[in-house]
Write an enzyme that holds these catalytic residues in place. Sequence first.
Site, PDB file in Angstrom:
ATOM      1  N   ARG A  21      -9.788   3.799 -21.785  1.00 22.43           N
ATOM      2  CA  ARG A  21     -11.183   4.227 -21.777  1.00 22.43           C
ATOM      3  C   ARG A  21     -11.319   5.721 -21.478  1.00 22.43           C
ATOM      4  O   ARG A  21     -12.265   6.376 -21.913  1.00 22.43           O
ATOM      5  CB  ARG A  21     -11.982   3.412 -20.743  1.00 22.43           C
ATOM      6  N   CYS A  42      -5.213 -16.442  -9.153  1.00 22.17           N
ATOM      7  CA  CYS A  42      -5.819 -17.207  -8.061  1.00 22.17           C
ATOM      8  C   CYS A  42      -6.288 -18.590  -8.517  1.00 22.17           C
ATOM      9  O   CYS A  42      -6.623 -19.440  -7.681  1.00 22.17           O
ATOM     10  CB  CYS A  42      -6.987 -16.433  -7.474  1.00 22.17           C
ATOM     11  N   THR A 273       3.374   8.057  -5.714  1.00 22.27           N
ATOM     12  CA  THR A 273       4.579   7.821  -4.927  1.00 22.27           C
ATOM     13  C   THR A 273       5.193   9.153  -4.502  1.00 22.27           C
ATOM     14  O   THR A 273       4.618  10.227  -4.710  1.00 22.27           O
ATOM     15  CB  THR A 273       5.602   7.011  -5.733  1.00 22.27           C
ATOM     16  N   PRO A 276       6.137  12.963  -8.116  1.00 17.06           N
ATOM     17  CA  PRO A 276       4.801  13.339  -8.607  1.00 17.06           C
ATOM     18  C   PRO A 276       4.382  12.689  -9.916  1.00 17.06           C
ATOM     19  O   PRO A 276       3.182  12.599 -10.197  1.00 17.06           O
ATOM     20  CB  PRO A 276       4.900  14.861  -8.763  1.00 17.06           C
ATOM     21  N   ILE A 278       5.167   9.514 -10.826  1.00 15.27           N
ATOM     22  CA  ILE A 278       5.198   8.051 -10.703  1.00 15.27           C
ATOM     23  C   ILE A 278       4.129   7.605  -9.704  1.00 15.27           C
ATOM     24  O   ILE A 278       4.085   8.092  -8.571  1.00 15.27           O
ATOM     25  CB  ILE A 278       6.587   7.558 -10.249  1.00 15.27           C
ATOM     26  N   TYR A 279       3.296   6.694 -10.146  1.00 17.39           N
ATOM     27  CA  TYR A 279       2.243   6.118  -9.314  1.00 17.39           C
ATOM     28  C   TYR A 279       2.545   4.625  -9.127  1.00 17.39           C
ATOM     29  O   TYR A 279       3.346   4.042  -9.871  1.00 17.39           O
ATOM     30  CB  TYR A 279       0.874   6.310  -9.970  1.00 17.39           C
ATOM     31  N   TYR A 427     -34.619 -13.060   3.047  1.00 22.12           N
ATOM     32  CA  TYR A 427     -34.941 -14.270   3.793  1.00 22.12           C
ATOM     33  C   TYR A 427     -36.012 -15.109   3.102  1.00 22.12           C
ATOM     34  O   TYR A 427     -37.074 -14.631   2.718  1.00 22.12           O
ATOM     35  CB  TYR A 427     -35.434 -13.926   5.200  1.00 22.12           C
TER      36      TYR A 427
END
Length: 813
Positions: A21, A42, A273, A276, A278-279, A427
């Site tokens: 995107r 899940c 990480t 620089p 590599i994340y 409420y």
Amino acid sequence: MKYVIVGGVAGGASAAARLRRLDETAEIVLFEKGEYISYANCGLPYYIGGVIEERERLFVQTPESFYARFRVEVRVKSEVKRIDAEAKRVTVSDLNSGKTYEESYDKLILSPGAEPVRPPLEGIGEEGIFTLRNVADTDRIKSWADSRNVRRAVVVGAGFIGLEMAENLHRRGIQVTVVEMADQVMTPVDFEVAAVVHQHFKVKGVGLLLQEAVAAFRREKEGLEVVLKSGKSLTADLVILSIGVRPDVRLAKEAGLKIGELGGIQVNEYLQTSHPDIYAVGDAVEFRNPVSGRSGLSFLAGPANKQGRICADNVVSGNHRKYTGSIGTAIAKVFDLTVGTTGLSAKLLSRFEIPFQEAIVHAGSHAGYYPGAIPMTLKINFSPENGRLLGAQVVGYEGADKRLEMMAAVLRSGGTIYDLAELEHAYAPPFSSAKDPVNMIGFVADNLLSGIVKSIGWKELQTMDKSRITLINVCSEEECALNTIEGAVNIPLPELRERLGGVPADKPVVVFCAVGLRGYIASRILKQRGYEVYNLTGGLKTYEAVTAIQNNVISEQGAEEKDSLSPENVKGERKMVLDACGLQCPGPVMRLKSSMEQLVAGEQLEITATDAGFAKDVQSWARMTGNRLVELRQDKGVITALLEKKGGESPVISPSGGDGKTIVVFSDSLDKALASFVIANGAAATGRKVTMFFTFWGLNVIKRKPDVPVKKDSLGKMFGMMLPSGSRKLKLSKMNMGGLGSRMMRNIMGRKNIDSLESLIQQAQKNGIEFIACQMSMDVMGIKAEELLEGVRIGGVATYLERAEESNVNLFI
């Protein structure tokens, strides 16, 4: 620009979609070791249990649909074996063909996830032992359960996934036992919340063995033997290992990336990480917890998806979006219960040596006067210095998730207990109360922090020397008869101000009620009169849950034995339906009592209640009153009991004769008279007919005050001078010491808030106990009817024998 992502599902797939995107021209390649790149992780237990019927509904995206929408090249069954960080290349193994090749990148995102723990136990490789982490695991478990005659299952580990698996295996009709090494299930929540889940296991007929560990698995003729370290063993056809997971950091470690103290890939606030280019995102990441300020791991889908989005922004546009960490908001469905947590538990706060206070409230899901209100329990941990919210938990049914999210929002923003108290909510009676449970726990914490009230926890009370405190139950007499804490005296709240003389001022006072509210009011009354007073946190409801037996051992024959209170035993006609939902104890029992009095023998009453203690109370009440409990069931927090008015056929009480109680009072000793009336009032409280027959010296117990004018002959006057003139003149049978002993006895009774003899006599008359004075004894001793208390009947031995014939207990005192 070329981006390579290792691992799909939540973090990796979210990062890939966001990358596209942001950058339409980039080349994006995603490697996934399994067959599926984006699926509902899940939802896997619910597919096994049949809640999710169609397997295809588990899949969010396929490689084909992902490419069609985002033009991301997805390579499934492709395992990245090695990272060359300097050359910016990864080595990939095609698991279908067995070939190995290299792929270059400009930026690399790691999303390897976590791997389940499989300890090196004897027999761990036996057939029928599974872990659950992905679709392949799911298929194997479901295939085994579908194709084998699985009757018994053992789930090792009582974390969120373990309990969800227990529920879904139980849903398939399998007898399930959960084995957990800790002293509670779901370690992210505190014991007070977990204890509610433990008791729910008993309702559902699911086994629970806490503080037990597996030593070995052995294949036997009748199935798989699960050997426990305690020496016990279980037999199973299926075993689920849910001991936990750990970050999958093999690739990162071999690539020389920095690993954190907890074993996760260390990243900075931009999810970058130590290299620089590599994340990393998802379950493998280690990041600072915003509440504790210490390193933390998060094995949750929500944070992984958010990390994927933030990471993609930083990869494309440079490090500009910061990830602030996860506060660990998690929720699970455990059979009918909803259990959730956010922030730090008391255990973690203690481990980190962070000072904290606790507050617990029990409240309804919505306004109590609107039908269907169901109770829930909220617990918070907060700073005693400034009220900062440190952790919050909830267990309940309807509306529990909403309250967790409200508290999580306050905690996430660094809010305080005062923010909870002031939080504005939507409420209307069907949805909440004007003062929402979240507001209420804020009020409670505010009172604690400001010193308006002091609290005491259940652990502290348990270990306390009870002789050094005065323990007061401020519930009604009816509630106290059903349930209390050993050593407590009962002073109902409306009577407290008038009975302060019986509360010693020279030692601390601990007050409690069902849920804490009346205890708070009692605390304020006592505190403003100079007492050192403490209110029991969470009241009797919490105390009873945590001090009950937490384990639930089920037999090999099956957990679901036929209930003697099942619908087929119904014989009477349903006469009345009573809705007591939303009422706290003693409301349901009091409504039950008054409604049953309107019925005739054989007619029935169906009552629904949401007070958790009612399931136990209604059984005790039925036994005590002799009414027949025909049916008792629980569903999603609603307790339904069907009772039949006594007088019809009853499986509970089937006496051969009458069930009245007759007590012959012969002695006029103070101590023996006290014993007589304590027994008589106790019997009357259960609805039994009680008759007290006073003869000879016992007549002195029921004399009026000495100023009653009576005409007597000389002999009668002589007896009158020698005999006690009423109950206040009675002596002890031993250690009377010229009347000093009886005065000491009355003084001690007053200090300990024990009812006097005169009070017990009044209670007996109020309870409808029949007093009969022996005519012959009155004649011999010169006692006239005018000297006796009002309401006393005059009778002889025939009257006594008639009452004795109607009784199954006859005491001589």
